[in-house]
Scaffold this motif. Structure first.
Motif, short mmCIF file in Angstrom:
data_model
loop_
_atom_site.label_atom_id
_atom_site.label_comp_id
_atom_site.label_asym_id
_atom_site.label_seq_id
_atom_site.Cartn_x
_atom_site.Cartn_y
_atom_site.Cartn_z
N SER A 241 8.93 -92.88 -40.93
CA SER A 241 7.54 -92.54 -40.63
C SER A 241 7.20 -91.13 -41.11
N LEU A 242 7.64 -90.83 -42.33
CA LEU A 242 7.40 -89.52 -42.92
C LEU A 242 6.85 -89.71 -44.33
N ALA A 243 5.72 -89.06 -44.61
CA ALA A 243 5.09 -89.14 -45.94
C ALA A 243 4.72 -87.73 -46.38
N TRP A 244 4.56 -87.55 -47.70
CA TRP A 244 4.25 -86.20 -48.18
C TRP A 244 3.68 -86.23 -49.58
N GLU A 245 3.14 -85.11 -49.99
CA GLU A 245 2.83 -84.76 -51.37
C GLU A 245 2.83 -83.24 -51.43
N HIS A 246 2.75 -82.67 -52.63
CA HIS A 246 2.79 -81.21 -52.70
C HIS A 246 1.55 -80.59 -52.06
N GLY A 247 0.37 -81.15 -52.31
CA GLY A 247 -0.86 -80.65 -51.71
C GLY A 247 -1.88 -80.16 -52.71
N HIS A 315 -2.35 -91.87 -44.11
CA HIS A 315 -0.94 -92.19 -43.91
C HIS A 315 -0.61 -92.44 -42.44
N ALA A 316 -1.58 -92.37 -41.56
CA ALA A 316 -1.33 -92.58 -40.14
C ALA A 316 -0.73 -93.97 -39.90
N PRO A 317 0.17 -94.06 -38.94
CA PRO A 317 0.61 -93.05 -37.96
C PRO A 317 1.76 -92.18 -38.43
N ALA A 318 2.17 -92.28 -39.69
CA ALA A 318 3.27 -91.45 -40.19
C ALA A 318 2.89 -89.97 -40.16
N THR A 319 3.88 -89.12 -40.02
CA THR A 319 3.66 -87.68 -40.18
C THR A 319 3.50 -87.38 -41.66
N PHE A 320 2.45 -86.65 -42.00
CA PHE A 320 2.12 -86.36 -43.40
C PHE A 320 2.31 -84.87 -43.65
N LEU A 321 3.10 -84.53 -44.68
CA LEU A 321 3.44 -83.14 -44.98
C LEU A 321 2.92 -82.73 -46.34
N THR A 322 2.54 -81.46 -46.45
CA THR A 322 2.28 -80.84 -47.75
C THR A 322 2.83 -79.42 -47.72
N GLY A 323 2.96 -78.85 -48.90
CA GLY A 323 3.16 -77.42 -49.03
C GLY A 323 1.89 -76.85 -49.61
N HIS A 324 2.01 -76.07 -50.65
CA HIS A 324 0.93 -75.61 -51.52
C HIS A 324 0.00 -74.57 -50.92
N PHE A 325 -0.37 -74.71 -49.66
CA PHE A 325 -1.44 -73.87 -49.11
C PHE A 325 -0.93 -72.54 -48.57
N HIS A 326 0.39 -72.37 -48.45
CA HIS A 326 0.99 -71.10 -48.02
C HIS A 326 0.53 -70.70 -46.62
N THR A 327 0.17 -71.68 -45.84
CA THR A 327 -0.24 -71.42 -44.46
C THR A 327 0.17 -72.59 -43.60
#
Length: 358
Positions: A241-247, A315-327
């Motif tokens: 239940s984990l999804a991502w992209e760079h952002g 992507h719900a209900p998976a946790t969705f991650l990105t980086g890119h924003f530096h915050t």
């Protein structure tokens, strides 16, 4: 590469081109004066290129956009040449170099037109790819998350975190270095050290994934050195239940960046870099890094909360991650990871994202 119904359209178009080349004239006795005859050639081969692009997107999902387009252009050029040669033996049909040029131009035009929608939409499968295993052998292990370390000469925090958490798996969410261009002669000592680190972790039985960001270019030749490598959208771990992209592709309103993203990952730029002397290519790479620091500051300074929320909810209900924003931001089921520049890593543990303690 899987053979599916997707191949029926390009095969039908190729057959139609071959049949037309066997005729002494166009169907119905139509005569097309110059330059309309060249436009007809370009149009037919543009359709063939579009059909091939659609087919390869669905049947060769591990092929980056630049390689896919280069293969298609090569196929169109070769088929166009064979078509012109075939016409040489057909009474009433001439074999013209100009027709072949029109065929090649049509292939390039078709791929260009077929990519324009990527400037405006979140449907970005056409520029996304992945290779490897989207499943970890042991999902109970800690998964250390590293987003945007922007390393230069030193891999800050990596050795310490590896020593403190020897049993953990690793996922890198892009922008690992200030700029990383995956050509021999352009990679730095630090980048070679990172690849050696990944080799060592995998040799020790740990899972290591790398999802490319906006500062990585043409790294697919290293895909076999990671358990999972990808680019664009669609990163995920099955059964976790984990999804991502760079952002970098979250904000579809940032047209300037979308255009740069397409150009910088195109087959044309790949060819330019391959033909450059290594010294010149390194200078161009450094220039790109300087430009990336200052381009589109207005978009970089403002977190695109609404666009991020919409991407996360897809992507719900998976946790969705990105980086890119530096915050570090949390929006519904979406988490933008903090900047790892000073070795600030996070960890996916027990279905939650937490700060990684030393």
């Amino acid at each position: 590469m899987r053979f599916r119904g997707y191949w029926l359209l390009p095969l039908a178009l190729a057959g139609m081109i071959f049949w037309l080349s066997a005729q002494g004239h166009y169907p119905g006795g139509i005569e097309l004066p110059p330059p309309l005859d060249k436009a007809a050639h370009a149009s037919v081969y543009a359709l063939l290129a579009l059909a091939l692009d659609r087919t390869l997107r669905h049947t060769a999902t591990g092929l980056p956009l630049y390689r896919r387009h280069l293969w298609i252009l090569a196929a169109v050029a070769l088929y166009g040449a064979s078509d012109e040669l075939h016409q040489f033996f057909v009474p009433g049909r001439s074999c013209e170099f100009g027709d072949w040029l029109a065929d090649c131009f049509g292939g390039g035009l078709g791929l260009t037109l077929g990519s324009l929608h990527l400037l405006f939409t979140r449907r970005l499968g056409a520029l996304s790819w992945r290779r490897g295993a989207p499943r970890r052998p042991d999902p109970a292990r800690d998964l250390i998350l590293v987003a945007d370390p922007h390393w230069n000469a030193a891999l800050t925090g990596l050795e310490a975190a590896t020593a403190a958490h020897p049993g953990a798996d690793w996922l890198f969410l892009g922008d690992i270095f200030d700029v990383w261009v995956g050509f021999p002669g352009m990679e730095t000592e630090a980048q070679r050290a990172f690849l050696a680190w990944a080799d060592a972790r995998r040799a020790g039985g740990r899972w290591v994934g790398l999802w490319m960001g906006n500062r990585e270019y043409f790294l697919d030749r290293h895909a076999a050195r990671f358990d999972l490598m990808g680019e664009g959208i669609g990163g995920a771990l099955e059964d976790e239940s984990l999804a991502w992209e760079h952002g970098d592709l979250i904000n579809s309103a940032d047209r300037q960046y979308r255009l740069w993203n397409l150009v910088s990952r195109s087959g044309a730029l790949w060819l330019v870099f391959r033909l450059m002397p290594a010294g010149m290519a390194r200078k161009v790479s450094a220039w790109m890094e300087r430009k990336l620091r200052t381009t589109n500051a207005a978009y970089k300074l403002t977190f695109p909360r609404e666009a991020f929320h919409a991407a996360a909810q897809a992507h719900a209900p998976a946790t969705f991650l990105t980086g890119h924003f530096h915050t570090h931001e949390v929006e519904a089921n979406g988490i933008a990871l903090p900047w790892a520049h000073e070795g600030r890593f996070m960890v996916w543990r027990g279905g939650k994202v937490e700060s990684l303690e030393p």
